[in-house]
Design an enzyme around this catalytic site. Structure first.
Site, PDB file in Angstrom:
ATOM      1  N   GLU A 246       0.853  -1.193   0.000  1.00 42.34           N
ATOM      2  CA  GLU A 246       0.000   0.000   0.000  1.00 42.34           C
ATOM      3  C   GLU A 246       0.889   1.243   0.000  1.00 42.34           C
ATOM      4  O   GLU A 246       1.875   1.298   0.735  1.00 42.34           O
ATOM      5  CB  GLU A 246      -0.898   0.015   1.244  1.00 42.34           C
ATOM      6  CG  GLU A 246      -1.766   1.268   1.327  1.00 42.34           C
ATOM      7  CD  GLU A 246      -2.773   1.215   2.454  1.00 42.34           C
ATOM      8  OE1 GLU A 246      -3.591   0.279   2.490  1.00 42.34           O
ATOM      9  OE2 GLU A 246      -2.731   2.125   3.308  1.00 42.34           O
TER      10      GLU A 246
ATOM     11  N   THR B 221      -3.924   4.809  -1.462  1.00 44.76           N
ATOM     12  CA  THR B 221      -4.944   5.328  -0.548  1.00 44.76           C
ATOM     13  C   THR B 221      -5.635   6.558  -1.132  1.00 44.76           C
ATOM     14  O   THR B 221      -5.164   7.180  -2.082  1.00 44.76           O
ATOM     15  CB  THR B 221      -4.354   5.696   0.830  1.00 44.76           C
ATOM     16  OG1 THR B 221      -3.447   6.774   0.646  1.00 44.76           O
ATOM     17  CG2 THR B 221      -3.662   4.518   1.475  1.00 44.76           C
TER      18      THR B 221
ATOM     19  N   ASP C 285     -13.686   7.755   7.264  1.00 43.61           N
ATOM     20  CA  ASP C 285     -14.021   8.167   8.633  1.00 43.61           C
ATOM     21  C   ASP C 285     -15.069   9.267   8.608  1.00 43.61           C
ATOM     22  O   ASP C 285     -15.036  10.156   7.754  1.00 43.61           O
ATOM     23  CB  ASP C 285     -12.758   8.652   9.356  1.00 43.61           C
ATOM     24  CG  ASP C 285     -11.830   7.473   9.658  1.00 43.61           C
ATOM     25  OD1 ASP C 285     -12.358   6.362   9.911  1.00 43.61           O
ATOM     26  OD2 ASP C 285     -10.601   7.658   9.623  1.00 43.61           O
TER      27      ASP C 285
ATOM     28  N   ALA D 222     -20.005   1.396   3.724  1.00 45.69           N
ATOM     29  CA  ALA D 222     -19.257   0.856   2.584  1.00 45.69           C
ATOM     30  C   ALA D 222     -20.107  -0.142   1.803  1.00 45.69           C
ATOM     31  O   ALA D 222     -20.012  -0.233   0.577  1.00 45.69           O
ATOM     32  CB  ALA D 222     -17.976   0.190   3.077  1.00 45.69           C
TER      33      ALA D 222
ATOM     34  N   TYR E 173     -11.782  -5.762  10.055  1.00 49.31           N
ATOM     35  CA  TYR E 173     -11.144  -5.315  11.296  1.00 49.31           C
ATOM     36  C   TYR E 173     -11.023  -6.474  12.292  1.00 49.31           C
ATOM     37  O   TYR E 173     -11.988  -6.779  13.004  1.00 49.31           O
ATOM     38  CB  TYR E 173     -11.973  -4.160  11.893  1.00 49.31           C
ATOM     39  CG  TYR E 173     -12.082  -3.008  10.918  1.00 49.31           C
ATOM     40  CD1 TYR E 173     -11.173  -1.968  10.948  1.00 49.31           C
ATOM     41  CD2 TYR E 173     -13.060  -3.005   9.910  1.00 49.31           C
ATOM     42  CE1 TYR E 173     -11.223  -0.942  10.008  1.00 49.31           C
ATOM     43  CE2 TYR E 173     -13.128  -1.988   8.965  1.00 49.31           C
ATOM     44  CZ  TYR E 173     -12.199  -0.962   9.028  1.00 49.31           C
ATOM     45  OH  TYR E 173     -12.249   0.040   8.087  1.00 49.31           O
TER      46      TYR E 173
HETATM   47  P1  FAD Z   1     -18.009   0.295   6.955  1.00 50.56           P
HETATM   48  O1  FAD Z   1     -17.807  -1.087   6.501  1.00 50.56           O
HETATM   49  O2  FAD Z   1     -19.173   1.039   6.396  1.00 50.56           O
HETATM   50  O3  FAD Z   1     -18.099   0.248   8.542  1.00 50.56           O
HETATM   51  C1  FAD Z   1     -18.056   1.438   9.316  1.00 50.56           C
HETATM   52  C2  FAD Z   1     -18.732   1.214  10.668  1.00 50.56           C
HETATM   53  O4  FAD Z   1     -20.133   1.060  10.494  1.00 50.56           O
HETATM   54  C3  FAD Z   1     -18.266  -0.068  11.378  1.00 50.56           C
HETATM   55  O5  FAD Z   1     -18.264   0.198  12.766  1.00 50.56           O
HETATM   56  C4  FAD Z   1     -19.338  -1.093  11.038  1.00 50.56           C
HETATM   57  O6  FAD Z   1     -19.457  -2.088  12.042  1.00 50.56           O
HETATM   58  C5  FAD Z   1     -20.580  -0.214  10.933  1.00 50.56           C
HETATM   59  N1  FAD Z   1     -21.519  -0.700   9.913  1.00 50.56           N
HETATM   60  C6  FAD Z   1     -21.242  -1.011   8.627  1.00 50.56           C
HETATM   61  N2  FAD Z   1     -22.359  -1.362   7.982  1.00 50.56           N
HETATM   62  C7  FAD Z   1     -23.376  -1.260   8.874  1.00 50.56           C
HETATM   63  C8  FAD Z   1     -24.763  -1.469   8.794  1.00 50.56           C
HETATM   64  N3  FAD Z   1     -25.352  -1.863   7.654  1.00 50.56           N
HETATM   65  N4  FAD Z   1     -25.505  -1.262   9.907  1.00 50.56           N
HETATM   66  C9  FAD Z   1     -24.923  -0.845  11.061  1.00 50.56           C
HETATM   67  N5  FAD Z   1     -23.590  -0.642  11.194  1.00 50.56           N
HETATM   68  C10 FAD Z   1     -22.834  -0.837  10.112  1.00 50.56           C
HETATM   69  N6  FAD Z   1      -9.671   5.626   4.975  1.00 50.56           N
HETATM   70  C11 FAD Z   1      -9.481   6.637   4.073  1.00 50.56           C
HETATM   71  O7  FAD Z   1      -9.981   7.758   4.289  1.00 50.56           O
HETATM   72  N7  FAD Z   1      -8.736   6.443   2.932  1.00 50.56           N
HETATM   73  C12 FAD Z   1      -8.178   5.243   2.642  1.00 50.56           C
HETATM   74  O8  FAD Z   1      -7.516   5.102   1.613  1.00 50.56           O
HETATM   75  C13 FAD Z   1      -8.355   4.166   3.555  1.00 50.56           C
HETATM   76  N8  FAD Z   1      -7.840   2.929   3.307  1.00 50.56           N
HETATM   77  C14 FAD Z   1      -8.075   1.893   4.167  1.00 50.56           C
HETATM   78  C15 FAD Z   1      -7.568   0.625   3.856  1.00 50.56           C
HETATM   79  C16 FAD Z   1      -7.799  -0.454   4.708  1.00 50.56           C
HETATM   80  C17 FAD Z   1      -7.257  -1.814   4.339  1.00 50.56           C
HETATM   81  C18 FAD Z   1      -8.529  -0.256   5.916  1.00 50.56           C
HETATM   82  C19 FAD Z   1      -8.756  -1.400   6.864  1.00 50.56           C
HETATM   83  C20 FAD Z   1      -9.034   1.007   6.232  1.00 50.56           C
HETATM   84  C21 FAD Z   1      -8.828   2.097   5.357  1.00 50.56           C
HETATM   85  N9  FAD Z   1      -9.333   3.363   5.628  1.00 50.56           N
HETATM   86  C22 FAD Z   1      -9.131   4.404   4.736  1.00 50.56           C
HETATM   87  C23 FAD Z   1     -10.035   3.633   6.888  1.00 50.56           C
HETATM   88  C24 FAD Z   1     -11.579   3.461   6.763  1.00 50.56           C
HETATM   89  O9  FAD Z   1     -12.089   4.430   5.873  1.00 50.56           O
HETATM   90  C25 FAD Z   1     -12.171   3.652   8.167  1.00 50.56           C
HETATM   91  O10 FAD Z   1     -11.797   2.584   8.993  1.00 50.56           O
HETATM   92  C26 FAD Z   1     -13.672   3.898   8.207  1.00 50.56           C
HETATM   93  O11 FAD Z   1     -13.996   4.392   9.501  1.00 50.56           O
HETATM   94  C27 FAD Z   1     -14.517   2.657   7.966  1.00 50.56           C
HETATM   95  O12 FAD Z   1     -14.529   2.309   6.640  1.00 50.56           O
HETATM   96  P2  FAD Z   1     -15.236   0.910   6.186  1.00 50.56           P
HETATM   97  O13 FAD Z   1     -15.209   0.900   4.719  1.00 50.56           O
HETATM   98  O14 FAD Z   1     -14.649  -0.221   6.900  1.00 50.56           O
HETATM   99  O15 FAD Z   1     -16.725   1.204   6.716  1.00 50.56           O
END
Ligand code: FAD
Length: 297
Positions: A17, A48, A110, A124, A144
């Site tokens: 990455e 990213t 975030d 997501a 996670y």
């Molecule tokens: P989601 O999967 O939507 O989850 C977010 C929260 O909502 C979690 O607590 C989950 O339990 C909850 N949730 C999800 N779906 C539901 C639902 N249907 N009902 C109720 N609760 C739900 N951030 C950046 O800004 N840029 C990047 O390039 C970047 N790259 C990353 C790469 C990796 C490999 C990882 C692990 C993280 C990265 N992040 C990045 C950070 C990420 O954007 C944050 O961790 C963010 O807070 C969550 O993103 P997510 O896609 O996992 O969200």
């Protein structure tokens, strides 16, 4: 090529990455980084996406395209949705498509500190479903092992992960972790939940105590005593800390490969020296695993 297809032909997919340089003036440094990372022959490189990414100045698109078209390495463009309108998401996906980038890591991002999300997608999973329906990309999603920091419980986080998988994610990349046991327990729970897509382990080498403390405070990863001791002992010796951090990451990765993980995703922090050292140390086992996979075909 869709990255998901690599998991069919390789026992362990190995990727890096990188992040776009903060200013246009530091673009030269990214060429230096990519020249060096290219020599290490990763299966793909992910790029990213900054929270404030815009259509007109999108370094993620530019860099993902560079990785794919200049360096000939498959690229994975990160894309977040919490602060972007559907029109912006469509425009960025179109730019990626035009650049020949075929894979996207679909993320929520975030929640902004003021709590106001400008985007039309709340999670997501919604972005994943949308890309699956309207655009033809290979799709990765985040997971996670110790639970997402906003999730009320590990179980609820796993349920949310299952929704993402069912929405159309091809494979998962994990948040960094420093204790492999969390990852193994997570793999078991994911399996029990019916999550059957490949899961890559995200590994971040410790090179800088302040940086790790900041990242850990953001994502909540536990720091084992052994690593804490390393960080304390070499707090004032940058080189020793970097070397001990490399050793720690190598040990983690060798253990993961021996346990049969399907992929390693190295958070390189744009540091080719660290990536080179780690790759040199894990290559014998990585190559042996992938050779044995080919001989079984
Ligand atoms: P989601 O999967 O939507 O989850 C977010 C929260 O909502 C979690 O607590 C989950 O339990 C909850 N949730 C999800 N779906 C539901 C639902 N249907 N009902 C109720 N609760 C739900 N951030 C950046 O800004 N840029 C990047 O390039 C970047 N790259 C990353 C790469 C990796 C490999 C990882 C692990 C993280 C990265 N992040 C990045 C950070 C990420 O954007 C944050 O961790 C963010 O807070 C969550 O993103 P997510 O896609 O996992 O969200």
């Amino acid at each position: 090529m869709y990255i998901k297809d690599m998991f069919r032909t390789k026992e362990v997919v190995y990727s890096f990455e990188i992040f776009p340089p903060k200013t246009a003036s530091s673009v030269e440094t990214i060429y230096h980084t990519l020249d060096a990372l290219h020599d290490l022959k990763p299966d793909y490189i992910s790029v990213t996406y900054g929270a404030g990414g815009s259509i007109s100045d999108n370094r993620t698109v530019e860099l993902s395209s560079l990785v794919k078209n200049k360096y000939g390495i498959e690229s994975l463009a990160h894309l977040t949705c919490i602060s972007s309108s559907r029109a912006t998401i469509d425009a960025i996906l179109q730019q990626l498509k035009n650049a020949g980038v075929e894979n996207v890591l679909a993320l929520r991002g975030d929640v902004p500190l003021n709590g106001k999300a400008a985007g039309e997608f709340q999670y997501a999973s919604e972005l994943i479903g949308y890309i699956r329906e309207h655009h033809g990309f290979g799709i990765a999603a985040a997971c996670y092992p110790e639970g997402h920091i906003d999730a009320p419980s590990l179980e609820q986080d796993l349920e949310a992960l299952k929704i993402k998988v069912d929405a159309g994610a091809d494979y998962l990349i994990s948040q960094l972790f420093f204790d492999n046991n969390y990852f193994y327990q997570f793999l078991e729970r994911a399996e029990q939940k019916g999550i059957r897509i490949p899961i890559q382990a995200g590994i971040m080498p410790v090179a800088n105590t302040k940086q790790i403390e900041r990242i850990v405070s953001l994502c909540g990863a536990a720091i084992p005593r052994k690593l804490l001791t390393i960080m304390e002992r070499y707090e004032h010796d940058k080189t020793a800390l970097r070397d001990a951090g490399i050793d720690y990451a190598v040990e983690q990765i060798l253990d993961l490969i021996s346990h049969g993980v399907q992929g390693i995703h190295l958070y390189t922090m744009n540091n080719p020296y660290i990536a080179r050292k780690i790759t040199a140390n894990i290559s014998p086992l990585l190559d042996a695993k992938n050779r044995s996979c080919n001989s079984h075909e």
